[in-house]
Design a protein around this motif. Structure first.
Motif, PDB file in Angstrom:
ATOM      1  N   PRO A   1      87.324 -19.653  45.916  1.00 30.04           N
ATOM      2  CA  PRO A   1      86.691 -20.542  46.886  1.00 30.04           C
ATOM      3  C   PRO A   1      87.684 -21.107  47.896  1.00 30.04           C
ATOM      4  O   PRO A   1      88.876 -21.299  47.582  1.00 30.04           O
TER       5      PRO A   1
ATOM      6  N   VAL B   1      82.888 -22.372  49.335  1.00 26.17           N
ATOM      7  CA  VAL B   1      83.284 -21.039  48.911  1.00 26.17           C
ATOM      8  C   VAL B   1      83.966 -20.260  50.028  1.00 26.17           C
ATOM      9  O   VAL B   1      85.068 -19.747  49.870  1.00 26.17           O
TER      10      VAL B   1
ATOM     11  N   VAL C   1      77.270 -25.681  50.145  1.00 17.99           N
ATOM     12  CA  VAL C   1      77.452 -24.230  50.190  1.00 17.99           C
ATOM     13  C   VAL C   1      76.580 -23.627  51.287  1.00 17.99           C
ATOM     14  O   VAL C   1      75.672 -24.278  51.810  1.00 17.99           O
TER      15      VAL C   1
ATOM     16  N   CYS D   1      76.781 -17.568  49.929  1.00 19.66           N
ATOM     17  CA  CYS D   1      77.769 -17.793  48.876  1.00 19.66           C
ATOM     18  C   CYS D   1      77.172 -18.263  47.558  1.00 19.66           C
ATOM     19  O   CYS D   1      77.894 -18.348  46.560  1.00 19.66           O
TER      20      CYS D   1
ATOM     21  N   ALA E   1      79.073 -17.586  44.053  1.00 18.30           N
ATOM     22  CA  ALA E   1      79.515 -18.680  43.190  1.00 18.30           C
ATOM     23  C   ALA E   1      78.940 -18.547  41.796  1.00 18.30           C
ATOM     24  O   ALA E   1      79.630 -18.787  40.794  1.00 18.30           O
TER      25      ALA E   1
ATOM     26  N   CYS F   1      81.876 -18.264  38.925  1.00 16.00           N
ATOM     27  CA  CYS F   1      82.229 -19.562  38.326  1.00 16.00           C
ATOM     28  C   CYS F   1      81.646 -19.679  36.919  1.00 16.00           C
ATOM     29  O   CYS F   1      80.421 -19.778  36.759  1.00 16.00           O
TER      30      CYS F   1
END
Length: 203
Positions: free
Chosen positions: A5, A78, A115, A119, A123, A127
């Protein structure tokens, strides 16, 4: 290729050696302080080297300046581009803590920037924390209300770190905080209906 990110700190971006001192007004400062060391509210910020994408990403660390920039300008955490916004508000992707209180995340203090639509799946894939449960939320009002940082007490020679926490700009102790992140309060929250995003949990 590792996807890191925009707000993530890299191994080449270490904290700079800055000596903390007591100021006559009871706040803390740097021995050799620049105007850029403080935000518009006069709060002192942790100084970290700027070497984005040099070395390896350290996902547990957030770069103070890029987090601050993303929060101030409503940039995607991100990719660093503009966050998504429509008539329902700015888009946030959050860990799912709906059990914390009725109406969560209404009134939540967030250090995580918003965000963009593109993205969200990135993510969710990259993540681990979000893979345990995430929600997409539209936020109508998200004022900057303070900072997260370490508060310092008076020490024998120099100020001494006590603990990290969130501090409002109206808190009388904020002058003794070394900030590392901006805080926005999420108000007017509602479910963000996104199509074609697998694994998302609705708020």
């Amino acid at each position: 290729m590792v996807v890191a990110p925009y707000v993530t700190a890299w191994s080449a971006e270490q904290d700079l050696q800055c000596t903390l001192v007591e100021r006559p007004d009871g706040s803390i400062g740097y021995a050799k302080e620049l105007l850029s060391d403080r935000d518009s509210h006069g709060v002192l910020w942790r100084q970290t080297g700027l070497r984005h994408q040099v070395g390896r990403p350290e996902f547990a660390r957030v770069h103070p300046l890029r987090q601050r920039r993303a929060m101030e300008l409503s940039l995607c955490q991100v990719c660093g581009g503009p966050a998504d916004i429509n008539d329902d508000g700015v888009l946030w992707l959050l860990r799912d803590f709906r059990g914390d209180w009725p109406g969560w995340p209404e009134g939540m203090a967030s250090t995580e920037p918003p965000v963009c639509l593109a993205c969200v799946p990135v993510a969710l894939r990259s993540c681990p924390a979000l893979q345990r449960g995430a929600v997409t939320v539209r936020v109508r009002h998200c004022p900057i209300v303070g900072v997260r940082g370490v508060i310092y007490r008076r020490g024998t020679l120099t100020p001494t770190a006590v603990t990290a926490d969130n501090f409002g700009y109206d808190d009388p102790l904020v002058g003794r905080v070394l900030a590392s992140a901006l805080v926005r309060e999420l108000r007017g929250c509602r479910d963000a209906v996104l199509s074609g995003v697998p694994g998302i949990m609705r708020a």
